[in-house]
Scaffold this motif. Structure first.
Motif, PDB file in Angstrom:
ATOM      1  N   PHE A  53       0.840  -1.206   0.000  1.00 25.81           N
ATOM      2  CA  PHE A  53       0.000   0.000   0.000  1.00 25.81           C
ATOM      3  C   PHE A  53       0.879   1.263   0.000  1.00 25.81           C
ATOM      4  CE2 PHE A  53      -2.747   3.186   1.840  1.00 25.81           C
ATOM      5  CZ  PHE A  53      -4.039   2.817   1.497  1.00 25.81           C
ATOM      6  N   VAL A  54       1.826   1.278   0.946  1.00 27.60           N
ATOM      7  CA  VAL A  54       2.707   2.443   1.084  1.00 27.60           C
ATOM      8  C   VAL A  54       3.601   2.600  -0.152  1.00 27.60           C
ATOM      9  CG1 VAL A  54       4.672   3.364   2.386  1.00 27.60           C
ATOM     10  CG2 VAL A  54       2.681   2.427   3.597  1.00 27.60           C
ATOM     11  N   VAL A  55       4.116   1.465  -0.658  1.00 34.21           N
ATOM     12  CA  VAL A  55       4.988   1.545  -1.838  1.00 34.21           C
ATOM     13  C   VAL A  55       4.222   2.094  -3.048  1.00 34.21           C
ATOM     14  CG1 VAL A  55       6.450   0.279  -3.441  1.00 34.21           C
ATOM     15  CG2 VAL A  55       6.468  -0.317  -1.015  1.00 34.21           C
ATOM     16  N   TYR A  56       2.989   1.588  -3.255  1.00 30.97           N
ATOM     17  CA  TYR A  56       2.162   2.117  -4.347  1.00 30.97           C
ATOM     18  C   TYR A  56       1.993   3.624  -4.196  1.00 30.97           C
ATOM     19  CZ  TYR A  56       0.448  -2.112  -6.720  1.00 30.97           C
ATOM     20  OH  TYR A  56       0.359  -3.234  -7.472  1.00 30.97           O
ATOM     21  N   TYR A  57       1.680   4.031  -2.964  1.00 34.51           N
ATOM     22  CA  TYR A  57       1.403   5.447  -2.739  1.00 34.51           C
ATOM     23  C   TYR A  57       2.614   6.315  -3.088  1.00 34.51           C
ATOM     24  CZ  TYR A  57       0.176   9.827  -0.555  1.00 34.51           C
ATOM     25  OH  TYR A  57      -0.075  11.143  -0.349  1.00 34.51           O
ATOM     26  N   PHE A  58       3.794   5.906  -2.585  1.00 32.78           N
ATOM     27  CA  PHE A  58       4.981   6.723  -2.877  1.00 32.78           C
ATOM     28  C   PHE A  58       5.360   6.676  -4.356  1.00 32.78           C
ATOM     29  CE2 PHE A  58       5.584   6.713   1.743  1.00 32.78           C
ATOM     30  CZ  PHE A  58       5.835   8.063   1.914  1.00 32.78           C
ATOM     31  N   LEU A  59       5.157   5.517  -4.961  1.00 31.93           N
ATOM     32  CA  LEU A  59       5.425   5.395  -6.395  1.00 31.93           C
ATOM     33  C   LEU A  59       4.579   6.397  -7.178  1.00 31.93           C
ATOM     34  CD1 LEU A  59       6.675   3.910  -8.809  1.00 31.93           C
ATOM     35  CD2 LEU A  59       4.834   2.227  -8.655  1.00 31.93           C
ATOM     36  N   ILE A  60       3.304   6.440  -6.866  1.00 29.15           N
ATOM     37  CA  ILE A  60       2.397   7.342  -7.588  1.00 29.15           C
ATOM     38  C   ILE A  60       2.749   8.803  -7.302  1.00 29.15           C
ATOM     39  CG2 ILE A  60      -0.008   8.058  -7.887  1.00 29.15           C
ATOM     40  CD1 ILE A  60       0.714   5.292  -9.047  1.00 29.15           C
ATOM     41  N   MET A  61       3.124   9.096  -6.051  1.00 29.48           N
ATOM     42  CA  MET A  61       3.513  10.471  -5.724  1.00 29.48           C
ATOM     43  C   MET A  61       4.740  10.900  -6.538  1.00 29.48           C
ATOM     44  SD  MET A  61       1.437  11.895  -3.794  1.00 29.48           S
ATOM     45  CE  MET A  61       0.142  10.898  -4.487  1.00 29.48           C
ATOM     46  N   ILE A  62       5.710   9.980  -6.618  1.00 29.60           N
ATOM     47  CA  ILE A  62       6.920  10.309  -7.381  1.00 29.60           C
ATOM     48  C   ILE A  62       6.569  10.551  -8.851  1.00 29.60           C
ATOM     49  CG2 ILE A  62       9.106   9.375  -8.246  1.00 29.60           C
ATOM     50  CD1 ILE A  62       9.327   7.903  -5.501  1.00 29.60           C
ATOM     51  N   LEU A  63       5.724   9.688  -9.404  1.00 26.04           N
ATOM     52  CA  LEU A  63       5.315   9.855 -10.808  1.00 26.04           C
ATOM     53  C   LEU A  63       4.585  11.179 -11.006  1.00 26.04           C
ATOM     54  CD1 LEU A  63       4.083   6.251 -11.744  1.00 26.04           C
ATOM     55  CD2 LEU A  63       6.207   7.378 -12.417  1.00 26.04           C
ATOM     56  N   THR A  64       3.755  11.538 -10.038  1.00 19.55           N
ATOM     57  CA  THR A  64       3.007  12.794 -10.139  1.00 19.55           C
ATOM     58  C   THR A  64       3.960  13.987 -10.183  1.00 19.55           C
ATOM     59  OG1 THR A  64       1.252  11.773  -8.856  1.00 19.55           O
ATOM     60  CG2 THR A  64       1.155  14.160  -9.102  1.00 19.55           C
ATOM     61  N   ILE A  65       4.964  13.939  -9.302  1.00 20.02           N
ATOM     62  CA  ILE A  65       5.917  15.051  -9.256  1.00 20.02           C
ATOM     63  C   ILE A  65       6.722  15.122 -10.552  1.00 20.02           C
ATOM     64  CG2 ILE A  65       8.021  15.886  -8.117  1.00 20.02           C
ATOM     65  CD1 ILE A  65       6.767  14.679  -5.494  1.00 20.02           C
ATOM     66  N   LEU A  66       7.174  13.948 -11.031  1.00 20.08           N
ATOM     67  CA  LEU A  66       7.905  13.927 -12.311  1.00 20.08           C
ATOM     68  C   LEU A  66       7.044  14.496 -13.436  1.00 20.08           C
ATOM     69  CD1 LEU A  66       9.731  10.465 -12.242  1.00 20.08           C
ATOM     70  CD2 LEU A  66      10.731  12.745 -11.987  1.00 20.08           C
ATOM     71  N   GLY A  67       5.759  14.126 -13.400  1.00 22.66           N
ATOM     72  CA  GLY A  67       4.830  14.624 -14.421  1.00 22.66           C
ATOM     73  C   GLY A  67       4.726  16.139 -14.379  1.00 22.66           C
ATOM     74  N   ARG A  68       4.651  16.698 -13.165  1.00 21.48           N
ATOM     75  CA  ARG A  68       4.544  18.155 -13.033  1.00 21.48           C
ATOM     76  C   ARG A  68       5.802  18.846 -13.555  1.00 21.48           C
ATOM     77  NH1 ARG A  68       1.678  18.153  -7.754  1.00 21.48           N
ATOM     78  NH2 ARG A  68      -0.452  17.661  -8.372  1.00 21.48           N
ATOM     79  N   LEU A  69       6.965  18.261 -13.218  1.00 24.12           N
ATOM     80  CA  LEU A  69       8.224  18.852 -13.675  1.00 24.12           C
ATOM     81  C   LEU A  69       8.272  18.849 -15.200  1.00 24.12           C
ATOM     82  CD1 LEU A  69      10.851  17.323 -11.206  1.00 24.12           C
ATOM     83  CD2 LEU A  69      10.020  19.685 -11.323  1.00 24.12           C
ATOM     84  N   PHE A  70       7.850  17.718 -15.782  1.00 21.60           N
ATOM     85  CA  PHE A  70       7.851  17.580 -17.235  1.00 21.60           C
ATOM     86  C   PHE A  70       6.917  18.612 -17.871  1.00 21.60           C
ATOM     87  CE2 PHE A  70       6.570  15.089 -21.121  1.00 21.60           C
ATOM     88  CZ  PHE A  70       7.766  15.258 -21.763  1.00 21.60           C
ATOM     89  N   GLU A  71       5.739  18.771 -17.248  1.00 28.35           N
ATOM     90  CA  GLU A  71       4.776  19.748 -17.742  1.00 28.35           C
ATOM     91  C   GLU A  71       5.367  21.161 -17.743  1.00 28.35           C
ATOM     92  OE1 GLU A  71       0.497  20.334 -16.190  1.00 28.35           O
ATOM     93  OE2 GLU A  71       1.009  18.232 -15.930  1.00 28.35           O
ATOM     94  N   ARG A  72       6.078  21.467 -16.674  1.00 27.09           N
ATOM     95  CA  ARG A  72       6.673  22.803 -16.559  1.00 27.09           C
ATOM     96  C   ARG A  72       7.716  23.020 -17.647  1.00 27.09           C
ATOM     97  NH1 ARG A  72       8.593  23.927 -10.696  1.00 27.09           N
ATOM     98  NH2 ARG A  72       6.522  23.090 -10.294  1.00 27.09           N
ATOM     99  N   ARG A  73       8.505  21.969 -17.879  1.00 22.21           N
ATOM    100  CA  ARG A  73       9.539  22.055 -18.911  1.00 22.21           C
ATOM    101  C   ARG A  73       8.924  22.292 -20.288  1.00 22.21           C
ATOM    102  NH1 ARG A  73      14.538  20.248 -21.013  1.00 22.21           N
ATOM    103  NH2 ARG A  73      13.539  19.238 -22.765  1.00 22.21           N
ATOM    104  N   MET A  74       7.805  21.603 -20.522  1.00 19.96           N
ATOM    105  CA  MET A  74       7.151  21.711 -21.830  1.00 19.96           C
ATOM    106  C   MET A  74       6.532  23.081 -22.049  1.00 19.96           C
ATOM    107  SD  MET A  74       7.250  18.843 -23.647  1.00 19.96           S
ATOM    108  CE  MET A  74       5.781  18.664 -24.644  1.00 19.96           C
ATOM    109  N   SER A  75       6.248  23.784 -20.963  1.00 23.74           N
ATOM    110  CA  SER A  75       5.535  25.055 -21.129  1.00 23.74           C
ATOM    111  C   SER A  75       6.491  26.237 -21.218  1.00 23.74           C
ATOM    112  CB  SER A  75       4.549  25.255 -19.980  1.00 23.74           C
ATOM    113  OG  SER A  75       5.272  25.355 -18.774  1.00 23.74           O
ATOM    114  N   ARG A  76       7.767  25.956 -21.477  1.00 23.77           N
ATOM    115  CA  ARG A  76       8.712  27.080 -21.501  1.00 23.77           C
ATOM    116  C   ARG A  76       8.463  28.025 -22.688  1.00 23.77           C
ATOM    117  NH1 ARG A  76      13.794  23.869 -24.253  1.00 23.77           N
ATOM    118  NH2 ARG A  76      12.340  22.874 -25.611  1.00 23.77           N
ATOM    119  N   SER A  77       7.751  27.566 -23.726  1.00 22.34           N
ATOM    120  CA  SER A  77       7.510  28.466 -24.858  1.00 22.34           C
ATOM    121  C   SER A  77       6.284  29.351 -24.640  1.00 22.34           C
ATOM    122  CB  SER A  77       7.352  27.664 -26.153  1.00 22.34           C
ATOM    123  OG  SER A  77       6.259  26.788 -26.074  1.00 22.34           O
ATOM    124  N   ASP A  78       5.602  29.216 -23.470  1.00 21.65           N
ATOM    125  CA  ASP A  78       4.426  30.060 -23.222  1.00 21.65           C
ATOM    126  C   ASP A  78       4.823  31.460 -22.776  1.00 21.65           C
ATOM    127  OD1 ASP A  78       2.877  28.015 -23.886  1.00 21.65           O
ATOM    128  OD2 ASP A  78       2.428  27.362 -21.850  1.00 21.65           O
TER     129      ASP A  78
END
Lengths: 241, 221
Positions: B196-221
């Motif tokens: 349960f805990v491992v799933y939760y942290f895994l998803i949190m890490i993926l969420t954060i990576l996703g946000r970072l990626f999103e920010r990187r992609m929006s540099r042309s805005d």
């Protein structure tokens, strides 16, 4: 030369262009004016094959483009550049990339050649210092100047302008018109759909007045603006001048 | 027996459970890539001019959306050997099912992204003589992806979590390993809460990576 013969275009039951015939000779600047909804933009879009005519023929350098296949369509589009009212720059590419993308991809220029051409064009439209900027950082006038440079980067024989200043703040209109005047002076063949009567009067060799999908008058600008023949043109000019 | 002694009883098995995260991630990643490629192809069929391809792509999507994932997985794993005589491995059955299933959902996400790109972009590329394939790859899809990044991230997270049902066909992922340890010790709460805990942290890490990626992609805005 661009030659349009008895062109018709309908969207569903709505006939937008009715029996349009005209000629644009090499080196000519033709201003297409008329009230909104008169079919001016659709006419330009037909010439550039963005719309398929319902009936009639369009010849570009003696090639009938209404019966064209895909590969030749690309050749024609290389020859005919287009500048849009809303610029349509590629937002995810820098100004320089906007200018070099198509020449490299479509005309097989080397990156180096394309960059060199782009640099010169940016200098010409006065935006050298914006080469690395993204379009979102530019003002409307700057965007449109980049869009013109992007079209020129393909080294077209003809350039079509679809209301190039209509989406601009008033103080930015002049910088774009100046670029266009400069182009006209250098002999570029241009068809310009515009509401800028001053520009039409000063730069155009020929004014085409359209209303409700038909061409009502074709005349040199002096004649058209001082002695319009049709009531509809008189009426229109009274409103806009 | 209190909770803590329960944990100490399975302490030596905790690394075994936690290492299931690699299997889970492997399935999720391979399926996501498969789903992405399929999703792009299907979405191009859906928006294209060839009617029959559009119909087929819609049909494909309706099949995968219209039936339970666990049933699809069971069919692929248990029926494939009987149908074509190929003894499919549990891992392969898992990534095929998840990949194909995700492709159906991804195609809808990508289609909506392409539709959200300004029509003027198609026209500008067309007016410059850019051929259809290059236009899609270089001009339209990069802009579409930017618009649908949150939805794609969501799909990937769902995929990662839902991959837990591969435990039903015996793949030793996070979920299955917890069940194995639970059965061995007849002790449920500690091993299940570890995964349960491992799933939760895994998803949190993926969420954060996703946000970072999103920010990187929006540099042309």
């Amino acid at each position: 030369m661009i030659k349009v013969e008895q062109l018709h275009k309908s969207f569903g039951t709505n006939e937008v262009l009715k029996d349009i015939s005209l000629e644009i000779k090499k080196g000519d600047v033709v201003a297409i004016i008329g009230p909104s909804g008169s079919g001016k933009s659709t006419l330009l879009r037909c010439i550039n094959l963005l719309e398929t005519p319902t009936q009639g023929n369009i010849f570009i350098d003696d090639q009938n483009v209404t019966t064209i296949n895909n590969r030749n369509m690309i050749k024609i589009r290389e020859k005919v550049g287009m500048v849009f009212q809303h610029f349509h720059l590629f937002p995810h590419k820098t100004v320089l990339e906007n200018l070099t993308y198509a020449p490299v991809k479509v005309k097989n220029k080397t990156k180096q050649e394309a960059v060199q051409i782009a640099d010169e064009l940016l200098k010409r439209v006065g935006l050298s210092e914006k080469a690395e900027a993204y379009p979102s950082r530019l003002s409307g006038g700057q965007k449109q100047r980049v869009a013109i440079a992007r079209a020129l980067a393909m080294e077209p024989d003809y350039l079509l302008f679809d209301e190039p200043t209509s989406a601009l703040d008033p103080e930015m209109v002049k910088e774009v018109l100046d670029v266009m005047m400069d182009l006209a002076k250098q002999g570029m063949t241009m068809a310009v759909v515009t509401h800028e009567m001053g520009f039409a009067r000063m730069v155009a060799d020929k004014v085409i007045f359209m209303d409700k999908g038909q061409i009502l008058e074709v005349a040199p600008p002096e004649e058209f603006f001082s002695h319009p023949k049709t009531d509809r043109a008189k009426d229109f000019l009274e409103k806009v001048l | 027996m209190n909770i803590f002694s329960g944990f100490s009883l399975i302490a030596h098995s905790i690394p075994y459970i936690v290492n299931g995260v690699w299997t889970t991630l492997e399935i999720a990643l391979v399926s996501a890539v498969t789903g992405m490629v399929l999703g792009i192809l299907l979405s191009l069929c859906k928006i294209g001019r060839i009617k029959i391809l559009a119909l087929l792509a819609d049909f494909y999507t309706s099949i995968f959306r219209g039936t339970p994932l666990i049933l699809q997985l069971t069919i692929v794993y248990f029926a494939t050997p009987q149908l074509i005589g190929y003894d499919i491995s549990a891992f392969l059955a898992a990534v095929i099912t998840f990949g194909f299933n995700s492709g159906a959902y991804m195609s809808e996400i990508i289609r909506s992204g392409i539709n959200a790109v300004d029509k003027g972009q198609f026209e500008a590329a067309g007016a410059l003589g850019v051929p259809y394939g290059a236009m899609m790859k270089d001009i339209i899809l990069p802009q579409a992806v930017k618009k649908i990044l949150p939805a794609m991230m969501n799909e990937f997270i769902t995929l990662t979590k839902e991959s837990a049902i591969v435990s039903t066909i015996g793949v030793l992922d996070l979920m299955r390993r917890a069940q194995v340890v639970a059965a061995e010790n007849s002790l449920y709460f500690p091993p299940l809460i570890v995964s349960f805990v491992v799933y939760y942290f895994l998803i949190m890490i993926l969420t954060i990576l996703g946000r970072l990626f999103e920010r990187r992609m929006s540099r042309s805005d």
